[in-house]
Design a protein around this motif. Structure first.
Motif, PDB file in Angstrom:
ATOM      1  N   LEU A  55      39.976  35.859  27.813  1.00 20.47           N
ATOM      2  CA  LEU A  55      39.592  35.731  29.208  1.00 20.47           C
ATOM      3  C   LEU A  55      40.552  36.934  29.827  1.00 20.47           C
ATOM      4  O   LEU A  55      39.677  37.733  30.578  1.00 20.47           O
ATOM      5  CB  LEU A  55      39.658  34.705  29.986  1.00 20.47           C
ATOM      6  CG  LEU A  55      38.908  33.441  29.690  1.00 20.47           C
ATOM      7  CD1 LEU A  55      38.955  32.239  30.603  1.00 20.47           C
ATOM      8  CD2 LEU A  55      37.374  33.786  29.344  1.00 20.47           C
ATOM      9  N   ASN A  56      41.588  37.254  29.417  1.00 18.65           N
ATOM     10  CA  ASN A  56      42.341  38.160  29.941  1.00 18.65           C
ATOM     11  C   ASN A  56      42.498  39.468  29.241  1.00 18.65           C
ATOM     12  O   ASN A  56      43.244  39.928  28.514  1.00 18.65           O
ATOM     13  CB  ASN A  56      43.910  37.653  30.067  1.00 18.65           C
ATOM     14  CG  ASN A  56      43.962  36.472  30.566  1.00 18.65           C
ATOM     15  OD1 ASN A  56      43.638  36.193  31.842  1.00 18.65           O
ATOM     16  ND2 ASN A  56      44.723  35.523  30.383  1.00 18.65           N
ATOM     17  N   ASP A  61      37.146  41.197  33.079  1.00 15.89           N
ATOM     18  CA  ASP A  61      37.445  39.509  33.141  1.00 15.89           C
ATOM     19  C   ASP A  61      36.534  38.915  32.109  1.00 15.89           C
ATOM     20  O   ASP A  61      35.218  39.224  32.232  1.00 15.89           O
ATOM     21  CB  ASP A  61      37.226  39.049  34.565  1.00 15.89           C
ATOM     22  CG  ASP A  61      37.897  37.573  34.282  1.00 15.89           C
ATOM     23  OD1 ASP A  61      37.243  36.466  34.161  1.00 15.89           O
ATOM     24  OD2 ASP A  61      39.362  37.404  34.638  1.00 15.89           O
ATOM     25  N   THR A  83      42.002  31.193  25.654  1.00 20.00           N
ATOM     26  CA  THR A  83      42.608  31.669  26.685  1.00 20.00           C
ATOM     27  C   THR A  83      43.837  30.730  27.134  1.00 20.00           C
ATOM     28  O   THR A  83      43.937  29.578  26.652  1.00 20.00           O
ATOM     29  CB  THR A  83      41.566  31.721  28.064  1.00 20.00           C
ATOM     30  OG1 THR A  83      42.719  32.229  29.044  1.00 20.00           O
ATOM     31  CG2 THR A  83      41.201  30.463  28.076  1.00 20.00           C
TER      32      THR A  83
END
Length: 228
Positions: A55-56, A61, A83
């Motif tokens: 996700l990062n 995003d 994540t």
């Protein structure tokens, strides 16, 4: 063990190498993307069995990448989010954006393999030649469909649209994807698709109490069984 095709989206290179080496050690094919932009390009050009999505990411995003893949990819590829975001609210947001599973970092690579296999198997079963979604039944081979045991009289294109929506369920299918899947590289204007959707809705929904075919503004269409 089935050989899987996996897209790994991870910007942390040591983790990416570790996951790639482990999965390739099982004989799987692994493509790697370190940015959301690259991930979208690969996901929309190739058909993967599973997407492993961090996700990062540095540019987009991961939840947005997930949404775009689910709405635009030609197939309903399962997405497993990887994540460190482990709160309930963050997990709920991920599932709400279309994620099929969630694995919190750090994770056991053996568990990652098991989850990938389960997602791929579930998705393969979902692509069966006979699709059953609640009171809707579709025989892809015979090109027949029923709702509440009532046979639906569909045009050839209407049936193909219904199959695309059923195979993507519960996710939406983008208008652009429908146009490409039905008409290939020479799609008609958008009014033609609207006309076929109208005819499909007339047969699929109007004779029944609750509608199944929903329009998703600025995205496309989906089947909704919530009230069926």
């Amino acid at each position: 063990m089935k050989t899987l095709s996996v897209l790994l989206v991870e910007d942390h290179l040591p983790i990416a190498r570790q996951v790639t080496d482990f999965l390739e050690g099982h004989g799987w094919q692994v493509d790697h993307a370190s940015t959301g932009k690259h991930a979208l390009m690969l996901a929309l050009e190739h058909c993967y069995d599973v997407v492993l999505l961090d996700l990062n990411l540095p540019d987009i995003d991961g939840t947005v990448v997930c949404e775009r893949i689910k709405s635009s990819a030609e197939t309903n590829v399962p997405i497993l989010m990887l994540t460190a975001r482990d709160s309930f609210e963050e997990k709920a947001d991920g599932f709400g954006r279309g994620a099929d599973d969630y694995l919190t970092k750090p994770f056991d690579l053996r568990e990652l393999v098991l989850r990938c296999q389960a997602l791929a198997k579930r998705n393969e079963l979902h692509q069966s030649k006979v699709l059953e979604l609640g009171e809707l039944r579709i025989d892809i081979t015979q090109k027949l469909a029923w709702r509440q045991t009532q046979a639906l009289t569909l045009t050839t294109i209407g049936f193909r649209i219904l199959v695309q929506l059923a195979q993507a369920y519960p996710n939406p299918v983008a208008r652009s994807v429908l146009l490409h899947q039905i008409w290939g590289d020479t799609p008609p204007d958008s009014d033609a698709l609207k006309s076929h959707i109208y005819s499909l809705r007339s047969e699929l929904d109007k004779p029944f109490e609750a509608p199944m075919l929903k329009t998703i503004t600025n995205v496309g269409y989906k089947l909704d069984l919530a009230n069926v």
